[in-house]
Design a protein around this motif. Structure first.
Motif, PDB file in Angstrom:
ATOM      1  N   GLN A 152      42.357  47.541  39.183  1.00 11.51           N
ATOM      2  CA  GLN A 152      43.691  46.866  39.018  1.00 11.51           C
ATOM      3  C   GLN A 152      43.597  45.488  39.611  1.00 11.51           C
ATOM      4  O   GLN A 152      44.832  45.183  39.843  1.00 11.51           O
ATOM      5  CB  GLN A 152      44.763  47.866  39.410  1.00 11.51           C
ATOM      6  CG  GLN A 152      44.780  49.257  38.799  1.00 11.51           C
ATOM      7  CD  GLN A 152      45.974  50.007  39.119  1.00 11.51           C
ATOM      8  OE1 GLN A 152      46.900  49.674  39.479  1.00 11.51           O
ATOM      9  NE2 GLN A 152      45.894  51.204  38.844  1.00 11.51           N
ATOM     10  N   ARG A 153      42.845  44.969  39.873  1.00 13.62           N
ATOM     11  CA  ARG A 153      42.673  43.540  40.589  1.00 13.62           C
ATOM     12  C   ARG A 153      43.723  42.539  39.905  1.00 13.62           C
ATOM     13  O   ARG A 153      44.398  41.952  40.319  1.00 13.62           O
ATOM     14  CB  ARG A 153      41.212  43.183  40.688  1.00 13.62           C
ATOM     15  CG  ARG A 153      41.241  41.716  41.411  1.00 13.62           C
ATOM     16  CD  ARG A 153      39.739  41.295  41.423  1.00 13.62           C
ATOM     17  NE  ARG A 153      39.498  39.881  42.138  1.00 13.62           N
ATOM     18  CZ  ARG A 153      39.253  39.938  43.348  1.00 13.62           C
ATOM     19  NH1 ARG A 153      38.871  41.111  44.211  1.00 13.62           N
ATOM     20  NH2 ARG A 153      39.132  38.606  44.011  1.00 13.62           N
ATOM     21  N   GLN A 154      43.476  42.285  38.677  1.00 12.35           N
ATOM     22  CA  GLN A 154      44.267  41.390  37.963  1.00 12.35           C
ATOM     23  C   GLN A 154      45.601  41.793  37.973  1.00 12.35           C
ATOM     24  O   GLN A 154      46.482  40.882  38.013  1.00 12.35           O
ATOM     25  CB  GLN A 154      43.807  41.441  36.316  1.00 12.35           C
ATOM     26  CG  GLN A 154      44.257  40.372  35.667  1.00 12.35           C
ATOM     27  CD  GLN A 154      43.782  39.016  36.107  1.00 12.35           C
ATOM     28  OE1 GLN A 154      42.946  38.744  36.491  1.00 12.35           O
ATOM     29  NE2 GLN A 154      44.726  38.083  36.101  1.00 12.35           N
ATOM     30  N   GLU A 158      48.404  39.130  39.522  1.00 13.44           N
ATOM     31  CA  GLU A 158      49.532  38.944  38.613  1.00 13.44           C
ATOM     32  C   GLU A 158      51.083  39.032  39.284  1.00 13.44           C
ATOM     33  O   GLU A 158      51.789  38.224  39.416  1.00 13.44           O
ATOM     34  CB  GLU A 158      49.563  39.460  37.208  1.00 13.44           C
ATOM     35  CG  GLU A 158      48.663  38.962  36.266  1.00 13.44           C
ATOM     36  CD  GLU A 158      48.323  39.762  35.081  1.00 13.44           C
ATOM     37  OE1 GLU A 158      49.225  40.873  34.864  1.00 13.44           O
ATOM     38  OE2 GLU A 158      47.557  39.522  34.211  1.00 13.44           O
ATOM     39  N   LYS A 159      51.122  40.274  40.020  1.00 13.88           N
ATOM     40  CA  LYS A 159      52.211  40.566  40.697  1.00 13.88           C
ATOM     41  C   LYS A 159      52.727  39.612  41.925  1.00 13.88           C
ATOM     42  O   LYS A 159      53.632  39.025  42.083  1.00 13.88           O
ATOM     43  CB  LYS A 159      52.204  41.949  41.274  1.00 13.88           C
ATOM     44  CG  LYS A 159      52.368  43.107  40.158  1.00 13.88           C
ATOM     45  CD  LYS A 159      52.205  44.568  40.744  1.00 13.88           C
ATOM     46  CE  LYS A 159      52.152  45.346  39.776  1.00 13.88           C
ATOM     47  NZ  LYS A 159      52.017  46.695  40.110  1.00 13.88           N
ATOM     48  N   LEU A 160      51.488  39.420  42.654  1.00 17.58           N
ATOM     49  CA  LEU A 160      51.515  38.226  43.608  1.00 17.58           C
ATOM     50  C   LEU A 160      51.788  37.084  43.194  1.00 17.58           C
ATOM     51  O   LEU A 160      52.691  36.321  43.613  1.00 17.58           O
ATOM     52  CB  LEU A 160      50.128  38.199  44.310  1.00 17.58           C
ATOM     53  CG  LEU A 160      49.793  39.660  45.193  1.00 17.58           C
ATOM     54  CD1 LEU A 160      48.493  39.297  45.624  1.00 17.58           C
ATOM     55  CD2 LEU A 160      50.643  39.844  46.351  1.00 17.58           C
ATOM     56  N   ALA A 161      51.273  36.528  41.885  1.00 18.13           N
ATOM     57  CA  ALA A 161      51.660  35.026  41.517  1.00 18.13           C
ATOM     58  C   ALA A 161      53.290  35.154  41.042  1.00 18.13           C
ATOM     59  O   ALA A 161      53.646  33.967  41.053  1.00 18.13           O
ATOM     60  CB  ALA A 161      50.514  34.891  40.325  1.00 18.13           C
ATOM     61  N   ALA A 170      50.910  46.369  45.785  1.00 20.11           N
ATOM     62  CA  ALA A 170      50.142  47.463  46.067  1.00 20.11           C
ATOM     63  C   ALA A 170      51.173  48.984  46.000  1.00 20.11           C
ATOM     64  O   ALA A 170      50.239  49.970  46.248  1.00 20.11           O
ATOM     65  CB  ALA A 170      49.619  47.281  47.597  1.00 20.11           C
ATOM     66  N   ALA A 171      52.396  48.948  45.751  1.00 18.93           N
ATOM     67  CA  ALA A 171      53.162  49.957  45.932  1.00 18.93           C
ATOM     68  C   ALA A 171      52.354  51.196  44.814  1.00 18.93           C
ATOM     69  O   ALA A 171      52.177  52.387  45.276  1.00 18.93           O
ATOM     70  CB  ALA A 171      54.463  49.938  45.297  1.00 18.93           C
ATOM     71  N   SER A 172      52.235  51.014  43.435  1.00 19.96           N
ATOM     72  CA  SER A 172      51.730  51.916  42.696  1.00 19.96           C
ATOM     73  C   SER A 172      50.198  52.540  43.139  1.00 19.96           C
ATOM     74  O   SER A 172      49.816  53.536  42.925  1.00 19.96           O
ATOM     75  CB  SER A 172      51.431  51.301  41.118  1.00 19.96           C
ATOM     76  OG  SER A 172      50.643  50.082  41.383  1.00 19.96           O
ATOM     77  N   ASP A 252      42.469  39.946  49.264  1.00 14.74           N
ATOM     78  CA  ASP A 252      41.261  39.868  49.864  1.00 14.74           C
ATOM     79  C   ASP A 252      40.143  40.940  49.781  1.00 14.74           C
ATOM     80  O   ASP A 252      39.845  41.571  50.737  1.00 14.74           O
ATOM     81  CB  ASP A 252      41.066  39.242  51.216  1.00 14.74           C
ATOM     82  CG  ASP A 252      40.116  38.498  51.853  1.00 14.74           C
ATOM     83  OD1 ASP A 252      38.993  38.448  51.076  1.00 14.74           O
ATOM     84  OD2 ASP A 252      40.102  38.505  53.140  1.00 14.74           O
ATOM     85  N   PHE A 253      39.643  41.247  48.562  1.00 16.78           N
ATOM     86  CA  PHE A 253      39.021  42.411  48.442  1.00 16.78           C
ATOM     87  C   PHE A 253      37.621  42.213  48.732  1.00 16.78           C
ATOM     88  O   PHE A 253      36.968  41.376  48.650  1.00 16.78           O
ATOM     89  CB  PHE A 253      38.969  42.679  46.983  1.00 16.78           C
ATOM     90  CG  PHE A 253      38.229  44.206  46.400  1.00 16.78           C
ATOM     91  CD1 PHE A 253      36.787  44.339  46.290  1.00 16.78           C
ATOM     92  CD2 PHE A 253      38.975  45.353  46.403  1.00 16.78           C
ATOM     93  CE1 PHE A 253      36.380  45.492  45.999  1.00 16.78           C
ATOM     94  CE2 PHE A 253      38.329  46.601  46.178  1.00 16.78           C
ATOM     95  CZ  PHE A 253      37.089  46.554  45.765  1.00 16.78           C
ATOM     96  N   GLU A 254      37.188  43.247  49.828  1.00 17.50           N
ATOM     97  CA  GLU A 254      35.766  43.229  50.395  1.00 17.50           C
ATOM     98  C   GLU A 254      35.277  44.566  50.309  1.00 17.50           C
ATOM     99  O   GLU A 254      35.605  45.400  50.885  1.00 17.50           O
ATOM    100  CB  GLU A 254      36.045  42.667  51.647  1.00 17.50           C
ATOM    101  CG  GLU A 254      34.495  42.423  52.475  1.00 17.50           C
ATOM    102  CD  GLU A 254      34.703  41.800  53.706  1.00 17.50           C
ATOM    103  OE1 GLU A 254      33.436  42.123  54.488  1.00 17.50           O
ATOM    104  OE2 GLU A 254      35.547  41.442  54.317  1.00 17.50           O
ATOM    105  N   GLU A 255      34.324  44.756  49.540  1.00 18.88           N
ATOM    106  CA  GLU A 255      33.311  46.071  49.347  1.00 18.88           C
ATOM    107  C   GLU A 255      32.499  46.254  50.778  1.00 18.88           C
ATOM    108  O   GLU A 255      31.780  45.227  51.102  1.00 18.88           O
ATOM    109  CB  GLU A 255      32.466  46.160  48.203  1.00 18.88           C
ATOM    110  CG  GLU A 255      32.003  47.446  47.652  1.00 18.88           C
ATOM    111  CD  GLU A 255      33.130  48.139  47.123  1.00 18.88           C
ATOM    112  OE1 GLU A 255      33.036  49.444  47.115  1.00 18.88           O
ATOM    113  OE2 GLU A 255      33.928  47.576  46.398  1.00 18.88           O
ATOM    114  N   ASN A 256      32.507  47.498  51.305  1.00 15.52           N
ATOM    115  CA  ASN A 256      31.809  47.539  52.335  1.00 15.52           C
ATOM    116  C   ASN A 256      30.224  47.669  51.847  1.00 15.52           C
ATOM    117  O   ASN A 256      29.625  48.252  50.934  1.00 15.52           O
ATOM    118  CB  ASN A 256      32.089  49.244  52.795  1.00 15.52           C
ATOM    119  CG  ASN A 256      31.267  49.321  54.186  1.00 15.52           C
ATOM    120  OD1 ASN A 256      30.577  48.453  54.669  1.00 15.52           O
ATOM    121  ND2 ASN A 256      31.631  50.387  54.982  1.00 15.52           N
ATOM    122  N   ALA A 257      29.345  47.093  52.675  1.00 11.29           N
ATOM    123  CA  ALA A 257      27.779  46.909  52.481  1.00 11.29           C
ATOM    124  C   ALA A 257      27.342  48.124  52.661  1.00 11.29           C
ATOM    125  O   ALA A 257      25.978  48.350  52.219  1.00 11.29           O
ATOM    126  CB  ALA A 257      27.342  45.649  53.341  1.00 11.29           C
TER     127      ALA A 257
END
Length: 258
Positions: A152-154, A158-161, A170-172, A252-257
């Motif tokens: 749900q990144r997009q 959009e909510k932040l914009a 991020a509530a949902s 600031d999405f960061e996937e764990n390596a």
């Protein structure tokens, strides 16, 4: 009360059951043979060490040693829960506080209500049950949250914009993460007694305790697990969702390596 003991010969024969899992892994080419063998070895070593340690602690019945063992359980559960968080910016303190608070609050209510006594033979096993279930619930919450932020990144952007604050954007995702974390415990509560006879109840019945008394203890266990998993999941979710945003309220999405 019936005397319950398992001979070393019986344990050796029971070990043959493990070969069923090893055979399935080998025949189906699952690649789990080493993991199964490693888990069996760790189980034997860990439980043997803990068994002798608990025998010593129970015999001394010392408050400091009891609380130290409780904190060791909480620390290890927190470390395992933190490992299950795929977010590269995860923080151990968040998992620790979630499990510590959930376990402490639940234990406090149980002790003050007289459901359990403040003695090591009761406090330590109950702590283990609460912390382990909280660990699993928090781990599920972390994984669900990471997946939802990715999928749900997009929508979040959009909510932040549109000017939504971080907590609203991020509530949902937070709500769904908590729901996912609590669902296994809720499902277990729905089927207890009909499909399964859980560990506490089975252990007491196996030891010769009247099933009516065993049922009351199991009801208490289900109540405390529902409380602990929900508390742990809520605390962990509301702590950790902010890890997906930077100081400027940007995703600031960061996937764990790992």
């Amino acid at each position: 009360m019936n005397s319950v003991d398992v001979s070393y010969w019986s344990l050796a024969l029971a070990l043959s059951l493990v070969f069923v899992a090893i055979t399935i892994s080998s025949k189906q080419k699952l690649g789990l043979t080493k993991d199964i063998i490693g888990s069996v070895i760790r189980t034997v070593i860990q439980l043997t060490v803990v068994g002798y340690l608990l025998y010593y602690i129970f015999d001394l019945n010392h408050v400091i040693l009891t609380l130290a063992m409780v904190m060791i359980i909480i620390y290890n559960a927190s470390r395992q829960a933190n490992k299950r968080n795929p977010n590269g910016k995860k923080k151990f303190i968040q998992s620790f506080l979630a499990i510590f608070l959930a376990t402490s609050l639940t234990l406090t209510v149980l002790v003050l209500s007289g459901a359990i006594k403040f003695i090591p033979s009761q406090l330590i096993p109950i702590t283990g049950m609460i912390a382990s279930n909280s660990m699993v619930a928090i781990g599920l919450s972390y994984r669900e949250m990471n997946s939802l932020f990715r999928d749900q990144r997009q929508q979040v952007l959009e909510k932040l914009a549109l000017g939504a604050p971080v907590n609203l954007a991020a509530a949902s995702i937070v709500r769904q993460s908590i729901r996912t974390a609590m669902q296994p415990t809720i499902n277990s509560a729905k089927t207890v007694g009909l499909v399964s006879l859980p560990g506490m109840m089975s252990g007491l019945i196996f030891a010769g305790v009247n099933p009516i008394f065993a049922i009351k203890y199991q009801i208490m266990v289900m109540f405390m697990l529902l409380s602990a998993t929900s508390l742990g999941a809520v605390i962990a979710a509301y702590f950790s969702y902010r890890n997906y945003f930077n100081d400027r309220a940007q995703l600031d999405f960061e996937e764990n390596a790992d």
